[in-house]
Scaffold this active site. Structure first.
Site, PDB file in Angstrom:
ATOM      1  N   LEU A 183       0.768  -1.421  -0.095  1.00 41.11           N
ATOM      2  CA  LEU A 183      -0.255   0.090   0.172  1.00 41.11           C
ATOM      3  C   LEU A 183       1.041   1.698  -0.262  1.00 41.11           C
ATOM      4  O   LEU A 183       1.729   1.810   0.846  1.00 41.11           O
ATOM      5  CB  LEU A 183      -0.877  -0.187   1.405  1.00 41.11           C
ATOM      6  N   ASN A 211       5.934   6.692  -0.404  1.00 40.04           N
ATOM      7  CA  ASN A 211       7.026   6.473  -1.628  1.00 40.04           C
ATOM      8  C   ASN A 211       7.937   6.267  -0.121  1.00 40.04           C
ATOM      9  O   ASN A 211       9.440   6.504  -0.025  1.00 40.04           O
ATOM     10  CB  ASN A 211       7.593   7.920  -1.706  1.00 40.04           C
ATOM     11  N   ARG A 212       7.151   5.279   0.860  1.00 41.64           N
ATOM     12  CA  ARG A 212       7.794   4.827   2.286  1.00 41.64           C
ATOM     13  C   ARG A 212       8.383   6.136   2.712  1.00 41.64           C
ATOM     14  O   ARG A 212       9.701   6.080   3.529  1.00 41.64           O
ATOM     15  CB  ARG A 212       9.099   4.368   1.159  1.00 41.64           C
ATOM     16  N   LEU A 213       8.742   7.143   2.712  1.00 40.43           N
ATOM     17  CA  LEU A 213       9.227   7.856   2.937  1.00 40.43           C
ATOM     18  C   LEU A 213       8.335   8.890   4.374  1.00 40.43           C
ATOM     19  O   LEU A 213       7.916   9.704   4.655  1.00 40.43           O
ATOM     20  CB  LEU A 213       9.438   9.036   2.736  1.00 40.43           C
TER      21      LEU A 213
END
Ligand SMILES: Cc1cc2nc3c(=O)[nH]c(=O)nc-3n(C[C@H](O)[C@H](O)[C@H](O)COP(=O)(O)O)c2cc1C
Length: 212
Positions: free
Chosen positions: A9, A190-192
């Protein structure tokens, strides 16, 4: 067919900054817990409890948070269970909440002590009768021969205590984890992700942002 490696996700729901965090992790936890209640998260008080033996062999399981305040996070269990034995030899433990509907997790680490017998007994008697008997019937984490053994033990106890108050077992009660570290995690694109950590040093909470 979808493979596990393709399951992912992108988290877009919210952001979380130092401005939202303040300097009091307990009141921030209180706010996030209320957010989880408002979002109708299933069992928002379910948390992973990680413990370890004196030599550092770890174990983890889900348990229910029953209270929290400035002094700590309270949960109830069997003192002779695997977790209970590990906590008796190593009081350091970690708690982890995951609230997927909010794309949030909260880590709490600290030192665990037993609650007073008085508090344990009082909470024990607030539980449904079936749960009280269940605690008596089960030597939690011990190997048993089969399901029937525990059903039979419960039946005998139901008969025995039909007209009497069920005694809180000596080996059953609460623990309180006094926090020394918190981390509040908000999923971001974006996994940030946003990660704000609080460390207690000499009674003061120090706040840092961690790389995602
Ligand atoms: C949602 C959920 C809530 C649970 N709550 C508790 C709890 O509050 N106390 C408890 O002793 N076990 C609870 N359990 C069972 C534990 O996960 C675990 O099986 C049990 O405590 C034995 O763990 P141990 O052998 O590592 O000591 C819960 C399990 C689930 C899935």
């Amino acid at each position: 067919m979808m493979t596990i490696a393709d399951l992912r996700l992108n988290y877009t729901r919210a952001s979380f900054s130092e401005d939202d965090a303040d300097f009091d992790p307990i009141s921030l936890f209180s706010l996030w817990f209320q957010n989880a209640l408002d979002a109708k998260v299933i069992e928002p008080n379910a948390m992973t409890l990680a413990t370890a033996t004196a030599t550092g062999i770890p174990s983890a399981r889900i348990i229910l948070l029953k209270a929290f305040d400035d002094r700590g996070f309270v949960f109830f269990t069997n003192y002779e269970s695997r977790k209970g034995q590990e906590l008796s030899e190593n009081p350091r433990a970690a708690l982890l909440f995951f609230w997927p509907e909010l794309e949030r997790q909260v880590r709490v680490e600290g030192i665990v002590t037993k609650c007073s017998r008085e508090d344990s007994v009082s909470y024990f008697h607030s539980r449904p009768i079936g749960s009280q008997l269940g605690a008596l019937a089960s030597e939690q984490s011990q190997i048993i021969p089969n399901r029937d053994a525990i059903e039979e033990a419960l039946k005998l106890l139901e008969e025995k205590y039909q007209d009497f108050e069920i005694p809180c077992p000596d080996n059953w009660g609460g623990y309180q984890l006094a926090p020394t570290l918190f981390e509040f995690w908000q999923g971001r694109p974006n996994r940030l992700h946003d990660r704000i950590q609080f460390r207690n040093e000499h009674g003061k909470w120090l706040r840092d942002r961690l790389a995602p």
